[in-house]
Design a protein around this motif. Structure first.
Motif, PDB file in Angstrom:
ATOM      1  N   THR A  96       0.805  -1.222   0.000  1.00 28.80           N
ATOM      2  CA  THR A  96       0.000   0.000   0.000  1.00 28.80           C
ATOM      3  C   THR A  96       0.838   1.273   0.000  1.00 28.80           C
ATOM      4  O   THR A  96       0.406   2.291  -0.535  1.00 28.80           O
ATOM      5  CB  THR A  96      -0.953   0.037   1.210  1.00 28.80           C
ATOM      6  N   VAL A 123       1.463   0.340  -4.826  1.00 27.12           N
ATOM      7  CA  VAL A 123       0.254   0.985  -5.356  1.00 27.12           C
ATOM      8  C   VAL A 123       0.544   2.407  -5.840  1.00 27.12           C
ATOM      9  O   VAL A 123       0.172   2.752  -6.972  1.00 27.12           O
ATOM     10  CB  VAL A 123      -0.896   0.939  -4.329  1.00 27.12           C
ATOM     11  N   PRO A 124       1.219   3.259  -5.076  1.00 30.73           N
ATOM     12  CA  PRO A 124       1.528   4.599  -5.596  1.00 30.73           C
ATOM     13  C   PRO A 124       2.416   4.556  -6.841  1.00 30.73           C
ATOM     14  O   PRO A 124       2.224   5.335  -7.777  1.00 30.73           O
ATOM     15  CB  PRO A 124       2.246   5.292  -4.440  1.00 30.73           C
ATOM     16  N   TRP A 125       3.364   3.632  -6.879  1.00 27.26           N
ATOM     17  CA  TRP A 125       4.227   3.508  -8.052  1.00 27.26           C
ATOM     18  C   TRP A 125       3.410   3.137  -9.286  1.00 27.26           C
ATOM     19  O   TRP A 125       3.617   3.688 -10.369  1.00 27.26           O
ATOM     20  CB  TRP A 125       5.317   2.466  -7.785  1.00 27.26           C
ATOM     21  N   LEU A 126       2.464   2.225  -9.129  1.00 28.75           N
ATOM     22  CA  LEU A 126       1.594   1.843 -10.244  1.00 28.75           C
ATOM     23  C   LEU A 126       0.707   3.006 -10.687  1.00 28.75           C
ATOM     24  O   LEU A 126       0.505   3.224 -11.880  1.00 28.75           O
ATOM     25  CB  LEU A 126       0.739   0.632  -9.861  1.00 28.75           C
ATOM     26  N   VAL A 127       0.194   3.766  -9.725  1.00 25.81           N
ATOM     27  CA  VAL A 127      -0.663   4.902 -10.062  1.00 25.81           C
ATOM     28  C   VAL A 127       0.125   5.968 -10.825  1.00 25.81           C
ATOM     29  O   VAL A 127      -0.313   6.465 -11.869  1.00 25.81           O
ATOM     30  CB  VAL A 127      -1.299   5.503  -8.787  1.00 25.81           C
ATOM     31  N   PHE A 128       1.283   6.330 -10.327  1.00 21.48           N
ATOM     32  CA  PHE A 128       2.065   7.385 -10.973  1.00 21.48           C
ATOM     33  C   PHE A 128       2.680   6.930 -12.294  1.00 21.48           C
ATOM     34  O   PHE A 128       2.896   7.750 -13.184  1.00 21.48           O
ATOM     35  CB  PHE A 128       3.145   7.910 -10.027  1.00 21.48           C
ATOM     36  N   ALA A 144       1.154   5.027 -14.374  1.00 15.27           N
ATOM     37  CA  ALA A 144       0.035   4.982 -15.319  1.00 15.27           C
ATOM     38  C   ALA A 144      -0.314   6.379 -15.847  1.00 15.27           C
ATOM     39  O   ALA A 144      -0.988   6.499 -16.863  1.00 15.27           O
ATOM     40  CB  ALA A 144      -1.187   4.354 -14.672  1.00 15.27           C
ATOM     41  N   LEU A 145       0.131   7.420 -15.164  1.00 18.39           N
ATOM     42  CA  LEU A 145      -0.210   8.791 -15.585  1.00 18.39           C
ATOM     43  C   LEU A 145       0.627   9.263 -16.754  1.00 18.39           C
ATOM     44  O   LEU A 145       1.654   8.955 -17.057  1.00 18.39           O
ATOM     45  CB  LEU A 145      -0.043   9.758 -14.401  1.00 18.39           C
TER      46      LEU A 145
END
Length: 45
Positions: free
Chosen positions: A33, A37-42, A44-45
């Protein structure tokens, strides 16, 4: 020297194993968490 493995049949060893497993599970969830998760979110941007 003979080793008596019967001493490890005590329920306290089950408690030690459960504590270690629970600690590892909590660390895995927190790592997921807080870092994955933050690495995947950023990414994807």
């Amino acid at each position: 020297m003979a080793v008596d493995l019967g001493q490890f049949d005590h329920p306290s060893w089950l408690t030690v194993a459960g504590t270690g497993l629970g600690y590892a599970l909590i660390l895995a969830v927190l790592t997921l968490t807080m870092f994955i998760v933050p690495w995947l979110v950023f990414s994807a941007l």
